[in-house]
Design a protein around this motif. Sequence first.
Motif, PDB file in Angstrom:
ATOM      1  N   GLN A 109       8.064  12.821 -11.072  1.00  0.00           N
ATOM      2  CA  GLN A 109       9.206  13.588 -10.563  1.00  0.00           C
ATOM      3  C   GLN A 109      10.421  12.687 -10.370  1.00  0.00           C
ATOM      4  OE1 GLN A 109       9.073  16.820  -9.994  1.00  0.00           O
ATOM      5  NE2 GLN A 109      10.496  17.396  -8.384  1.00  0.00           N
ATOM      6  N   ALA A 110      10.141  11.479  -9.904  1.00  0.00           N
ATOM      7  CA  ALA A 110      11.235  10.558  -9.607  1.00  0.00           C
ATOM      8  C   ALA A 110      11.687   9.797 -10.847  1.00  0.00           C
ATOM      9  CB  ALA A 110      10.790   9.584  -8.516  1.00  0.00           C
ATOM     10  N   GLY A 111      11.008  10.049 -11.972  1.00  0.00           N
ATOM     11  CA  GLY A 111      11.370   9.372 -13.210  1.00  0.00           C
ATOM     12  C   GLY A 111      10.906   7.925 -13.264  1.00  0.00           C
ATOM     13  N   ARG A 112       9.932   7.609 -12.433  1.00  0.00           N
ATOM     14  CA  ARG A 112       9.395   6.243 -12.460  1.00  0.00           C
ATOM     15  C   ARG A 112       8.109   6.238 -13.282  1.00  0.00           C
ATOM     16  NH1 ARG A 112      11.058   6.423  -6.818  1.00  0.00           N
ATOM     17  NH2 ARG A 112       9.009   7.237  -6.297  1.00  0.00           N
ATOM     18  N   PRO A 113       7.734   5.051 -13.798  1.00  0.00           N
ATOM     19  CA  PRO A 113       6.486   5.001 -14.578  1.00  0.00           C
ATOM     20  C   PRO A 113       5.271   5.248 -13.680  1.00  0.00           C
ATOM     21  CG  PRO A 113       7.378   2.790 -14.232  1.00  0.00           C
ATOM     22  CD  PRO A 113       8.403   3.741 -13.722  1.00  0.00           C
ATOM     23  N   GLU A 114       4.247   5.916 -14.269  1.00  0.00           N
ATOM     24  CA  GLU A 114       3.033   6.175 -13.494  1.00  0.00           C
ATOM     25  C   GLU A 114       2.205   4.900 -13.378  1.00  0.00           C
ATOM     26  OE1 GLU A 114       0.959   9.708 -14.887  1.00  0.00           O
ATOM     27  OE2 GLU A 114       2.827  10.397 -15.789  1.00  0.00           O
ATOM     28  N   LEU A 115       1.419   4.811 -12.321  1.00  0.00           N
ATOM     29  CA  LEU A 115       0.577   3.625 -12.152  1.00  0.00           C
ATOM     30  C   LEU A 115      -0.770   3.837 -12.836  1.00  0.00           C
ATOM     31  CD1 LEU A 115       1.048   2.472  -8.435  1.00  0.00           C
ATOM     32  CD2 LEU A 115       2.366   1.890 -10.458  1.00  0.00           C
ATOM     33  N   ASP A 116      -1.265   2.788 -13.492  1.00  0.00           N
ATOM     34  CA  ASP A 116      -2.597   2.910 -14.068  1.00  0.00           C
ATOM     35  C   ASP A 116      -3.632   2.597 -12.978  1.00  0.00           C
ATOM     36  OD1 ASP A 116      -2.960   0.158 -13.833  1.00  0.00           O
ATOM     37  OD2 ASP A 116      -2.313  -0.232 -15.891  1.00  0.00           O
ATOM     38  N   VAL A 117      -4.903   2.744 -13.371  1.00  0.00           N
ATOM     39  CA  VAL A 117      -5.971   2.631 -12.374  1.00  0.00           C
ATOM     40  C   VAL A 117      -5.933   1.281 -11.644  1.00  0.00           C
ATOM     41  CG1 VAL A 117      -8.478   2.622 -12.055  1.00  0.00           C
ATOM     42  CG2 VAL A 117      -7.434   4.229 -13.636  1.00  0.00           C
ATOM     43  N   MET A 118      -5.715   0.213 -12.410  1.00  0.00           N
ATOM     44  CA  MET A 118      -5.729  -1.121 -11.807  1.00  0.00           C
ATOM     45  C   MET A 118      -4.594  -1.282 -10.797  1.00  0.00           C
ATOM     46  SD  MET A 118      -8.250  -2.625 -13.214  1.00  0.00           S
ATOM     47  CE  MET A 118      -8.091  -4.408 -13.246  1.00  0.00           C
ATOM     48  N   GLU A 119      -3.398  -0.917 -11.238  1.00  0.00           N
ATOM     49  CA  GLU A 119      -2.233  -1.046 -10.359  1.00  0.00           C
ATOM     50  C   GLU A 119      -2.423  -0.216  -9.096  1.00  0.00           C
ATOM     51  OE1 GLU A 119       1.337  -1.509 -13.675  1.00  0.00           O
ATOM     52  OE2 GLU A 119       0.452   0.459 -13.294  1.00  0.00           O
ATOM     53  N   PHE A 120      -2.927   0.993  -9.305  1.00  0.00           N
ATOM     54  CA  PHE A 120      -3.055   1.891  -8.165  1.00  0.00           C
ATOM     55  C   PHE A 120      -4.116   1.382  -7.183  1.00  0.00           C
ATOM     56  CE2 PHE A 120      -4.405   5.792  -5.967  1.00  0.00           C
ATOM     57  CZ  PHE A 120      -3.189   6.132  -5.414  1.00  0.00           C
ATOM     58  N   ASN A 121      -5.199   0.831  -7.730  1.00  0.00           N
ATOM     59  CA  ASN A 121      -6.246   0.307  -6.842  1.00  0.00           C
ATOM     60  C   ASN A 121      -5.722  -0.824  -5.969  1.00  0.00           C
ATOM     61  OD1 ASN A 121      -8.111   2.142  -7.598  1.00  0.00           O
ATOM     62  ND2 ASN A 121      -9.266   0.780  -8.950  1.00  0.00           N
ATOM     63  N   THR A 122      -4.846  -1.633  -6.542  1.00  0.00           N
ATOM     64  CA  THR A 122      -4.241  -2.713  -5.760  1.00  0.00           C
ATOM     65  C   THR A 122      -3.456  -2.122  -4.587  1.00  0.00           C
ATOM     66  OG1 THR A 122      -3.971  -3.824  -7.874  1.00  0.00           O
ATOM     67  CG2 THR A 122      -2.874  -4.824  -5.976  1.00  0.00           C
ATOM     68  N   LEU A 123      -2.669  -1.096  -4.912  1.00  0.00           N
ATOM     69  CA  LEU A 123      -1.889  -0.425  -3.869  1.00  0.00           C
ATOM     70  C   LEU A 123      -2.796   0.169  -2.785  1.00  0.00           C
ATOM     71  CD1 LEU A 123       1.228   1.095  -3.594  1.00  0.00           C
ATOM     72  CD2 LEU A 123      -0.296   3.016  -3.938  1.00  0.00           C
ATOM     73  N   LEU A 124      -3.863   0.820  -3.230  1.00  0.00           N
ATOM     74  CA  LEU A 124      -4.789   1.444  -2.286  1.00  0.00           C
ATOM     75  C   LEU A 124      -5.400   0.417  -1.352  1.00  0.00           C
ATOM     76  CD1 LEU A 124      -6.988   4.159  -4.031  1.00  0.00           C
ATOM     77  CD2 LEU A 124      -5.108   4.461  -2.453  1.00  0.00           C
ATOM     78  N   LYS A 125      -5.769  -0.734  -1.934  1.00  0.00           N
ATOM     79  CA  LYS A 125      -6.403  -1.768  -1.113  1.00  0.00           C
ATOM     80  C   LYS A 125      -5.452  -2.269  -0.043  1.00  0.00           C
ATOM     81  CE  LYS A 125     -10.192  -3.230  -3.918  1.00  0.00           C
ATOM     82  NZ  LYS A 125     -10.639  -4.049  -5.018  1.00  0.00           N
ATOM     83  N   GLU A 126      -4.209  -2.475  -0.422  1.00  0.00           N
ATOM     84  CA  GLU A 126      -3.211  -2.919   0.566  1.00  0.00           C
ATOM     85  C   GLU A 126      -3.100  -1.911   1.703  1.00  0.00           C
ATOM     86  OE1 GLU A 126       0.569  -3.473  -1.322  1.00  0.00           O
ATOM     87  OE2 GLU A 126      -0.307  -4.905  -2.751  1.00  0.00           O
ATOM     88  N   LYS A 127      -2.939  -0.645   1.301  1.00  0.00           N
ATOM     89  CA  LYS A 127      -2.758   0.404   2.308  1.00  0.00           C
ATOM     90  C   LYS A 127      -3.984   0.527   3.201  1.00  0.00           C
ATOM     91  CE  LYS A 127       1.263   2.042   0.878  1.00  0.00           C
ATOM     92  NZ  LYS A 127       2.484   2.049   1.691  1.00  0.00           N
ATOM     93  N   SER A 128      -5.168   0.386   2.599  1.00  0.00           N
ATOM     94  CA  SER A 128      -6.371   0.554   3.401  1.00  0.00           C
ATOM     95  C   SER A 128      -6.503  -0.573   4.421  1.00  0.00           C
ATOM     96  CB  SER A 128      -7.610   0.654   2.521  1.00  0.00           C
ATOM     97  OG  SER A 128      -7.766  -0.513   1.765  1.00  0.00           O
ATOM     98  N   LYS A 129      -5.999  -1.746   4.072  1.00  0.00           N
ATOM     99  CA  LYS A 129      -6.031  -2.867   5.016  1.00  0.00           C
ATOM    100  C   LYS A 129      -5.110  -2.572   6.197  1.00  0.00           C
ATOM    101  CE  LYS A 129      -7.340  -6.712   2.272  1.00  0.00           C
ATOM    102  NZ  LYS A 129      -6.705  -7.193   1.053  1.00  0.00           N
TER     103      LYS A 129
END
Lengths: 253, 478
Positions: A109-129
């Motif tokens: 929606q924002a016109g930004r590139p989508e994150l692939d599984v690896m990138e997104f998992n990194t983000l998830l790990k940060e947030k979960s911490k």
Amino acid sequence: MLSIKDLTAKVGAKEILTGITLNVKAGEVHAIMGPNGSGKSTLAQVLAGHPAYTVTGGTVTYQGRDLTEMTPEDRAKEGIFLAFQYPVEIPGVSNAYFLRAAYNEREKQAGRPELDVMEFNTLLKEKSKILHIDESLLNRPVNEGFSGGEKKRNEIFQLAVLEPKLAILDETDSGLDIDALRTVSDGVNRLRSKDRAFIVVTHYQRLLNYIVPDFVHVIAGGRIVKSGGKELALELEQRGYDWLKPAAAGAAR
Amino acid sequence: MEDVEQLATKDYKWGFVTDVASDTFAKGLSEDVVRAISAKKNEPSWLTDWRLAAYRAWLKMKAPVWPNVTYPPIDYQGIAYYSAPAAPKDKKQSLDEVDPEILKTYEKLGISLDEQKRLQNIAVDAVFDSVSVATTCKDYLEKLGIAFCSFSEAVHKHPELVRRYLGSVVPTHDNFFAALNSAVFSDGSFCFIPKGVKCPMELSTYFRINAADTGQFERTLIVAEEGAQVSYLEGCTAPKRDTNQLHAAVVELVALDNATIKYSTVQNWYPGDKDGKGGIYNFVTKRGKCAGVNSKITWTQVETGSAITWKYPSCILVGDNSVGEFYSVAVVNNRQQADTGTKMIHVGKNTRSTIVSKGISAGRGNNTYRGQVKVAKGAAKARNYTQCDSLLIGDRCGAHTFPYIEVQNPTAKVEHEASTSKISEDQIFYCKQRGISTENAINMIVNGFCKEVFRELPMEFAVEAQKLLGVSLDGSVG
């Protein structure tokens, strides 16, 4: 950010909201309180666009747009997040998969590139911490077999990942013990920022000891009967809701 | 929930027709037709006789009436029993000799018959109407002692193997459609993995019905000798036509001691239009025999197509410690009907079987699971676990479950679990509130529901199956 004017809404033939007027600016935290059946959860659902509710009058403007014209998914993609009172189970779909789909919808929606599984998992790990979320939760199916506390925590975790502009918490404190309440509130407090607004719907003052609001509104009979600062919540704690009921009746006349 | 009730069907994108001259028999069935098919294939007399015996048995049989499906009687004299692309007349030696129109057809279907496909580790046998038009990677496999070729070729190149195993799992008189197939089958795939060989690539057959008013009757035979292993994939499509076409295939699997056969199907025959006009009748007999000790046969199927599906891939667990598995996703939308399931027949000691069936019904579709678990007297300590789940989308569809359990040995353990659920409005709203569209939400929920089955599919196929599921249910939501 959000401007609600004389909003009325019904479910089936029953009028629940009878004229809500409320302005929310970025950075503010508004608490919506009120007795059972007063319409506070309805307000949350109406803002999210639940199909069971029909808006019958008034206006809702979100970031300059007519919110009532937007589909639920567009509202979400434009930054409205509802933390559900009863989070829904989706068997077989992992939390991580679900969140990535939701996250990428916003990116698209924002016109930004989508994150692939690896990138997104990194983000998830940060947030979960940051939120002290057990990583094993990420790979479990969405809310399936979660305890009440886990479900609520998962809602706040989703909030943290999706970084909405307007977060609506619908009775997030219900069914939580004191430790879970503290964890959930800590999470919310970390997410407070000058760009983000919160609408916190709650029955009890207790939650507001942890999430300190800028404004408190009391809903009764489908409209806001009293607004004030955080001290209003304390007054409600002492006096209950009954003393406001004549005001509701009066306002209705 | 209106969202989920509005129905429309996205176009079946595999529904095109290839323009090739074909050599098609006149409609009708008789002993002469059976003989003519056999002659066309230049078959030895034992096979002609085998066909004729099947034909005579078929004449005395009646189509089964117990399946939970309805369709007008089939006029077996109104079907042409043999259709092959006309040229080249002689046995093709390489892909260069295959009609380019046909090669294009497969390309359009996403099936590359290019030998380069070997890089992707899949060998393909392409069956077009009644005949196999090409088989890739044959030479490479031959060096390993693996025979992978069309059934017609196998009759000539491996007559003793064909004679030994043909009909050994599904006898000619097994049932009405198996008997019909035995009489008139025209081609199919043959696959033989010798002792101790692990087939290094996926073997696959792609079935394409092209001609109108013909039936497709193919026969697949897979034999894995002692310690051999093979994974076999099967895919199928057909043009859109408004008359129904019959597909009555027979698949036989034989696993000897310590052998493993994994058979995966993604069935995507034309399902008919949204009012139920046209589409394939898929009446198929699939059965595997775990003949040897410690052998294992796994059936994995994803069924999205066909107007009517009637099939029960089964395992006969003869060898001690042998294992049978059945993982199935069956989707019906619009007016589709499916009566499908499995049979696990425990004969040997310590035999184990697992059944995981996921039925999805949308539109006015009707989905029936029918399964039989039988434990024979001698099958001490046999175990079966059955899980049978149904998912309903909308409220005009149906899901039915008919489990038959017959246990003759007191040490056996049989478990059956079943559930029926409906995609709820709350689930969809929850997804939408997170920014996920209704269509993607349904897709996600359905894929989550099918996860245990998709896990069993070979990687590439799993991706394909997920996509296909999305297309099949497309339009089941508003």
